[in-house]
Motif scaffolding. Structure first.
Motif, PDB file in Angstrom:
ATOM      1  N   PHE A  13      27.968  13.774   9.017  1.00  0.00           N
ATOM      2  CA  PHE A  13      28.537  14.930   8.331  1.00  0.00           C
ATOM      3  C   PHE A  13      29.581  14.505   7.318  1.00  0.00           C
ATOM      4  O   PHE A  13      30.409  15.304   6.904  1.00  0.00           O
ATOM      5  CB  PHE A  13      29.175  15.880   9.351  1.00  0.00           C
ATOM      6  N   PHE A  48      19.659   1.748   7.936  1.00  0.00           N
ATOM      7  CA  PHE A  48      20.864   1.010   8.271  1.00  0.00           C
ATOM      8  C   PHE A  48      20.818  -0.424   7.797  1.00  0.00           C
ATOM      9  O   PHE A  48      21.840  -0.991   7.448  1.00  0.00           O
ATOM     10  CB  PHE A  48      21.101   1.032   9.785  1.00  0.00           C
ATOM     11  N   VAL A  63      29.065   8.654  14.899  1.00  0.00           N
ATOM     12  CA  VAL A  63      27.773   8.910  14.255  1.00  0.00           C
ATOM     13  C   VAL A  63      27.779  10.295  13.627  1.00  0.00           C
ATOM     14  O   VAL A  63      27.345  10.485  12.489  1.00  0.00           O
ATOM     15  CB  VAL A  63      26.614   8.820  15.268  1.00  0.00           C
ATOM     16  N   ILE A  72      22.199   8.445   5.715  1.00  0.00           N
ATOM     17  CA  ILE A  72      20.921   9.068   6.050  1.00  0.00           C
ATOM     18  C   ILE A  72      20.461   8.582   7.418  1.00  0.00           C
ATOM     19  O   ILE A  72      19.927   9.346   8.225  1.00  0.00           O
ATOM     20  CB  ILE A  72      19.857   8.763   4.980  1.00  0.00           C
ATOM     21  N   PRO A 132      30.256   6.324  -3.737  1.00  0.00           N
ATOM     22  CA  PRO A 132      29.183   6.346  -4.740  1.00  0.00           C
ATOM     23  C   PRO A 132      28.725   4.976  -5.216  1.00  0.00           C
ATOM     24  O   PRO A 132      27.591   4.823  -5.626  1.00  0.00           O
ATOM     25  CB  PRO A 132      29.798   7.139  -5.900  1.00  0.00           C
ATOM     26  N   VAL A 133      29.596   3.970  -5.141  1.00  0.00           N
ATOM     27  CA  VAL A 133      29.188   2.683  -5.697  1.00  0.00           C
ATOM     28  C   VAL A 133      28.182   1.982  -4.807  1.00  0.00           C
ATOM     29  O   VAL A 133      27.103   1.582  -5.227  1.00  0.00           O
ATOM     30  CB  VAL A 133      30.431   1.780  -5.867  1.00  0.00           C
ATOM     31  N   LEU A 134      28.558   1.822  -3.539  1.00  0.00           N
ATOM     32  CA  LEU A 134      27.711   1.033  -2.657  1.00  0.00           C
ATOM     33  C   LEU A 134      26.925   1.900  -1.688  1.00  0.00           C
ATOM     34  O   LEU A 134      26.249   1.381  -0.818  1.00  0.00           O
ATOM     35  CB  LEU A 134      28.573   0.049  -1.854  1.00  0.00           C
ATOM     36  N   LEU A 135      27.057   3.214  -1.838  1.00  0.00           N
ATOM     37  CA  LEU A 135      26.373   4.145  -0.939  1.00  0.00           C
ATOM     38  C   LEU A 135      26.716   3.872   0.516  1.00  0.00           C
ATOM     39  O   LEU A 135      25.904   4.054   1.400  1.00  0.00           O
ATOM     40  CB  LEU A 135      24.849   4.062  -1.143  1.00  0.00           C
ATOM     41  N   GLN A 136      27.927   3.428   0.779  1.00  0.00           N
ATOM     42  CA  GLN A 136      28.391   3.237   2.139  1.00  0.00           C
ATOM     43  C   GLN A 136      28.994   4.529   2.661  1.00  0.00           C
ATOM     44  O   GLN A 136      29.504   5.332   1.898  1.00  0.00           O
ATOM     45  CB  GLN A 136      29.448   2.119   2.192  1.00  0.00           C
ATOM     46  N   PRO A 137      28.939   4.720   3.981  1.00  0.00           N
ATOM     47  CA  PRO A 137      29.394   6.015   4.515  1.00  0.00           C
ATOM     48  C   PRO A 137      30.901   6.164   4.474  1.00  0.00           C
ATOM     49  O   PRO A 137      31.633   5.198   4.633  1.00  0.00           O
ATOM     50  CB  PRO A 137      28.899   5.980   5.959  1.00  0.00           C
ATOM     51  N   THR A 147      30.725  11.954   3.772  1.00  0.00           N
ATOM     52  CA  THR A 147      30.278  11.761   2.392  1.00  0.00           C
ATOM     53  C   THR A 147      29.970  10.292   2.178  1.00  0.00           C
ATOM     54  O   THR A 147      30.010   9.502   3.100  1.00  0.00           O
ATOM     55  CB  THR A 147      31.366  12.206   1.396  1.00  0.00           C
ATOM     56  N   GLY A 164      20.263   0.704   2.508  1.00  0.00           N
ATOM     57  CA  GLY A 164      21.551   0.863   1.855  1.00  0.00           C
ATOM     58  C   GLY A 164      22.100   2.259   1.927  1.00  0.00           C
ATOM     59  O   GLY A 164      23.017   2.593   1.197  1.00  0.00           O
ATOM     60  N   GLN A 165      21.560   3.111   2.778  1.00  0.00           N
ATOM     61  CA  GLN A 165      22.113   4.467   2.896  1.00  0.00           C
ATOM     62  C   GLN A 165      22.335   4.783   4.364  1.00  0.00           C
ATOM     63  O   GLN A 165      21.586   5.558   4.948  1.00  0.00           O
ATOM     64  CB  GLN A 165      21.161   5.488   2.276  1.00  0.00           C
ATOM     65  N   PRO A 166      23.346   4.180   4.970  1.00  0.00           N
ATOM     66  CA  PRO A 166      23.560   4.391   6.402  1.00  0.00           C
ATOM     67  C   PRO A 166      23.801   5.853   6.753  1.00  0.00           C
ATOM     68  O   PRO A 166      23.522   6.265   7.879  1.00  0.00           O
ATOM     69  CB  PRO A 166      24.826   3.578   6.705  1.00  0.00           C
ATOM     70  N   VAL A 193      29.922  10.356  10.550  1.00  0.00           N
ATOM     71  CA  VAL A 193      29.275   9.735   9.401  1.00  0.00           C
ATOM     72  C   VAL A 193      28.169  10.637   8.870  1.00  0.00           C
ATOM     73  O   VAL A 193      28.026  10.830   7.660  1.00  0.00           O
ATOM     74  CB  VAL A 193      28.698   8.354   9.785  1.00  0.00           C
TER      75      VAL A 193
END
Lengths: 297, 311, 429
Positions: A34, A256, A29, A264, A39-44, A36, A260-262, A32
């Motif tokens: 800390f 989560f 956790v 955060i 950019p495409v799918l905003l996955q960690p 990046t 779509g921004q895990p 993730v």
């Protein structure tokens, strides 16, 4: 008699399991949070090396928690809900625990069984029970309109803070009562008898002897229900479903599962865990002080 | 023992605690407390009983009683627990996870309990601390961490049944340890030392003396693990990979948010019965095995210890 | 007073516990110093292409009804003429009540596989779960505005149209090669719908269709507190607030407009205790919701499937804006990259475009119109499929032309803006 490595050997499988499946996930956790983001799918994209850590997302989340920003209201609301629920749980739970511990006599076993029963009934089933009761044509409304307390059926499930808080109290109070009971049960009768012998009234005995001696139980129960309550997201969803009663757990769930921004979500989890660690540390420090006092007394 | 200092002890009373004290003891007699306690019991348990009642409702309503029927359990060909595939699968999945959890967590937990109770060297304290941590971690934090673990680190596991089992075992181990350790403390080392005095080897002392004495705790903890695994919601939901790996609490959650039918009440009732049976069985086994130890002075201490463990 | 041995030992372990925690807490607080030295970034990728035009995820151009885009193939489609895989499971990833399961069961029986149905709460959630690897389905329901993301992220497979003859045969000509996926490289159409408002005519007194700005009903719904809902879709919810203000560019990335839309939406908490979910097709017929943002198929589905006995069909009302001001869309099916049964997945896409199957899906369960030539919109009401008072739920080919309002792909930055705006609304902060 036993070899020295025997006991550590016994503990080994369990410890290894907990390290791999409890400690390492925490680190995941953090990595993730800390890390990046692809950019495409905003996955960690987790970053494992602490030297490479990117604090941007943590700062982003902290920024959103600042007064006036998006998460500030949710955070405050969560703290308020948990605080009120804690207070109410204590208010309702303490007399019950007190009675069972000190006065119950023959019915004590029965009451203990009834006390423990809700712990083994699925939390969601207990919430479902209330959703049924609070429905527009449920028993609560029918009873209240029948007795003319309410002029017409009230919409309990339409996104009310009071419903959520009461649901939290209902859900978590058994976990508060048991530590309270345990603490009250352990208070030696002789302490109370001594107080009475010295002329204290019942009320005074309660204030000066029972209450302080049960302090660790109160704190223990409070911590035991506050920590999970801060992460609760299903209770508001089930009895309310409206954004204005959402708690911080809902936001983590959102990022989560929907947002779509895990990353955060992970950053928010780290901030929440840090906050709870502070609370936990405070509790332990209080226990430490209390035990020191008890030992010097 | 200094009674004077005990009475004076801490008490920095705030107005808050003062008024609360008044509330709980206004007439100095326990009558109010009796009423209050029973009122609480009714408030805590009756809603669930009503939910169980409506699982036997003859219509689709969960609020208006229209006659007794078992259609939601097996009668209704589409929506009953027996016939609706999603409900049945959820039941099967819940039982699968609970069984696997018991079979894996109990041995690991028992070994860990014995090890932690007896180990006094370096590392025993951090290990003890580590074992207690899952008990106070909020489930959402555990859910998040395990999800990220299985989708970013151990991606060969992924989400689904194996992940759910691993997650369940992780939070169950601590419960086993707490229960077994309590039993270990009350047994003490006396029996093993007696066995050693009589010439038993360490293995015999462990298997023939300690383990049988621990049996009630092992069975009780198995029952507890079964119950908490069945009732688990957060971890199961976060590690679920969709329809087939949904458990009963997940179904109850989804149905309660959308539009529950009495079949939701029915499956919740089934779960509740299973859990209560499991816990009761564990408790009865415990009592049966510890029959000989139940003398008056031990009983009080044991009950306090047991209640403390559960709290 | 001596302590009971068990108490003493418990007491001891608690002290250990607290000492260890205190140590850990101090260690953690020391870590903050290290953090300050680390890097700090949160921006998404660049959002303009070589020609200076905005591009979407993966550098793909942004498709709009008047701007056709061909999706590049990130891998070769499977070869033609292969045999369908048998045995094992076939997983469909879709909204919860959006496919008639009986049709899925029949398909799976034919090919001797076990049907699995994995629902997602809304399309963003579905993409998120697919992208994170939490689910591994075979086929997935897709929307055009998420297509670029799915292709750029290599989440869906290119199609070999030899397996899907029904596409050319049955589907409306305009959608055989739609603007968002020219030559149907990745998707086939599923249903068409418009977004509007659904309500209980017997509970809501206002004549919504006759209002000057019908979207305003949400802001005037205090009489219906707790019974009002919006869709839990980030595009639709914020888009509605934009449309209410007369802004027709529902793909805008202007933060001022979006912030104002969110501020408008936040007024709804106090006005009517607004709820956010996707269950209107069931909640409105059953009466647990009285006023809800909805899609055009919802009330037809409510009429077909969810209306309880004793509630008249006329209790269901639907309105959507006139052409040019109404968001329309068509949903699609796609094949997931995680599938182990690519041939069978192609056959599923062909199966769902079969006239009989699509018609049964529509009239027996779904309520959402499939864009097939044989299903003539003008006869749906006269044949009794759609009740007369819901005639405005029917769409024609005309409605999806070049000047239609459709939610399209956004740039990566735009995606983040809309997502954060929606999260801000649902956080009620």
């Amino acid at each position: 008699m036993y070899r020295r490595w025997l006991w550590p050997g016994f503990a080994f499988p369990g410890i290894v399991w907990l390290i791999i499946l409890f400690v390492v996930p925490f680190y995941a956790v953090v990595a993730v949070a800390f890390g990046t983001v692809d950019p495409v799918l905003l996955q960690p994209v987790p970053l494992w090396n602490p030297l490479e850590w990117n604090v941007g997302w943590i700062l982003e989340v902290l920024g959103r928690l600042a007064p006036g920003a998006e998460f500030f209201g949710v955070a405050v609301r969560t703290i308020v809900y948990v605080g009120i629920a804690l207070f109410l749980s204590l208010l309702i739970g303490y007399p019950v625990a007190y009675y069972i511990a000190r006065h119950a006599g023959r019915t004590k076993t029965l009451l203990l069984i009834l006390l423990i029963a809700p712990l083994w009934i699925n939390y969601l089933m207990r919430m479902l029970a209330w959703v049924n009761l609070l429905a527009p044509d449920g028993y609560v409304n029918r009873f209240l309109t029948f007795t003319h307390v309410l002029p017409e059926p009230r919409d309990w499930l339409g996104g009310r803070a009071s419903t959520v808080i009461l649901a939290l109290v209902y859900g978590y109070i058994p976990f508060m009562i048991l530590p309270l009971y345990a603490a009250l049960d352990r208070i030696d009768r002789s302490h109370l008898e001594a107080a009475r012998d010295l002329g204290a009234s019942r009320l005074s005995t309660f204030f000066h002897v029972t209450l302080p001696l049960s302090k660790t139980g109160i704190l223990g129960g409070a911590v035991l229900i506050a920590l999970p309550m801060f992460g609760d997201y299903y209770t508001p969803n089930v009895v309310s479903g409206a954004p204005q009663t959402s708690m911080i757990g809902n936001q983590i769930d959102f990022y989560f599962h929907y947002g779509g921004q895990p990353t955060i979500g992970a950053a928010l989890t780290v901030v929440l865990a840090a906050f709870l660690t502070v609370l936990m540390a405070y509790y332990l420090w209080t226990i430490h002080k209390a035990s020191q006092e008890a030992r010097t007394a | 023992m200094s009674t004077a200092s005990e009475v004076q002890a801490p008490a920095r009373l705030t107005a808050w605690s003062r008024s609360r004290g008044w509330l709980t003891n206004p007439w100095g007699r326990p009558r109010f407390l009796v009423l209050f306690t029973w009122a609480y019991m009714i408030w805590a348990l009756v809603p669930v009983l009503i939910a169980v009642q409506f699982s036997f409702n003859d219509s689709r309503s969960r609020t208006v009683w229209q006659g007794f029927s078992t259609r939601w359990y097996w009668g209704d060909p589409v929506d009953s627990v027996w016939h609706d595939p999603s409900l049945r699968n959820a039941l099967v999945q819940s039982l699968k996870l609970a069984t696997a959890d018991v079979l894996i967590a109990t041995p690991i937990g028992v070994l860990l309990a014995i090890g932690l109770a007896r180990w006094t060297g370096w590392g025993s304290r951090p290990s003890n601390f580590l074992m207690l941590f899952p008990l106070v971690t909020p489930e959402i934090v555990m859910g998040v961490s395990l999800l990220l673990l299985f989708t970013n680190v151990f991606t060969f596991v992924g989400t689904g049944t194996p992940a759910q089992i691993l997650g369940h075992v992780t939070f169950s181990i601590s419960y086993v340890v707490v229960i077994v350790r309590g039993r270990l403390f009350s047994i003490g080392r006396q029996y093993e030392e007696a066995a050693a005095d009589l010439g038993a080897s360490p293995t015999v002392a462990l298997t023939r003396v300690l383990l049988p004495l621990l049996t009630p705790a092992i069975i009780a903890s198995a029952a507890v693990v079964f119950a908490i695994s069945i009732d688990d919601f957060v971890i199961s939901q976060w590690l679920s990979s969709g329809g087939a790996t949904d458990t009963v609490p997940i179904q109850i959650y989804a149905a309660t948010r959308a539009a529950p039918l009495p079949s939701t009440n029915a499956i919740a009732t089934v779960m509740m019965v299973l859990t209560l049976v499991s816990v009761t069985a564990g408790y009865l086994v415990w009592r049966a095995f510890t029959r000989g130890e139940r003398r008056p002075e031990r009983k009080a201490a044991e009950e306090a210890g047991a209640a403390l463990q559960m709290g | 007073m001596t302590r009971h041995p068990k108490e003493r030992l418990d007491y001891l372990s608690r002290r250990d516990f607290l000492l260890r925690t205190a140590g850990a807490a101090t260690a953690l607080s020391g870590a903050s110093g290290i953090l300050a030295a680390c890097s700090s970034e949160t921006t998404a990728e660049t959002t303009t292409g070589a020609s200076g035009e905005p591009v979407g995820p993966g550098g793909l151009p942004l498709a709009r009804p008047d701007k056709r885009v061909t999706m590049p193939l990130w891998e070769d489609p499977i070869e033609s003429g292969l045999e369908p895989e048998r045995g094992g499971t076939f997983t469909v990833f879709n909204y919860p009540a959006y496919l008639y399961k009986k049709l899925l069961n029949e398909f799976c029986e034919k090919y001797d596989v076990e049907p699995q149905y994995t629902p997602f709460d809304n399309i963003s959630s579905g993409i998120q779960r697919l992208a994170s690897g939490a689910v591994t389905p075979d086929v997935m329901e897709m929307t055009p505005d998420n297509l670029s993301r799915a292709v750029a992220g290599e989440l869906i497979k290119p199609l070999n149209l030899d397996y899907i003859p029904n596409l050319q045969k049955n589907v409306w000509p305009d959608l055989v090669s739609p603007f968002y996926d020219v030559d149907s490289h990745y998707t086939v159409p599923y249903t068409i719908y418009a977004t509007g408002i659904a309500w209980r005519t017997d509970k809501v007194k206002e004549d919504i269709a006759a209002m000057a700005q019908p979207w305003d009903i949400f802001w005037e719904a205090d009489a219906y507190r707790g019974k009002v809902g919006l869709l839990s879709e980030e595009r639709e919810t914020i888009g509605m607030a934009l449309l209410r203000r007369g802004i027709l560019d529902i793909n805008t990335e202007d933060t001022q407009l979006i912030d104002r839309a969110v501020a408008d939406l936040k007024q709804l908490y106090d006005v009517c205790n607004i709820k956010v979910d996707d269950i209107q097709y069931q909640a409105i017929p059953e009466g647990t919701s009285w006023l809800h943002q909805a899609w055009s198929g919802d009330m037809i589905a409510g009429y077909i499937y969810y209306l309880p006995k004793g509630t008249p069909a006329t209790a269901l009302g639907f309105w959507s804006p006139e052409k040019g001001k109404v968001p329309v869309q068509n949903d699609c099916w796609s094949i997931c990259a995680t599938t182990k049964k690519p041939v069978l997945s192609h056959l599923w896409l062909n199966y769902i475009l079969d006239n009989g199957v699509a018609y049964s899906n529509f009239v027996d369960f779904n309520g959402y119109q499939p864009p097939l030539n044989e299903i003539d919109p003008s006869t749906l009401v006269s044949k009794g499929v759609v009740p007369e008072h819901l005639a405005n739920s029917v769409l024609t080919n005309d409605d999806l032309g070049r000047d239609s309002l459709q939610y399209g792909t956004l740039t990566a930055r735009g995606q983040q803006i809309w997502q954060d705006a929606y999260s801000s609304f649902t956080a009620a902060g």
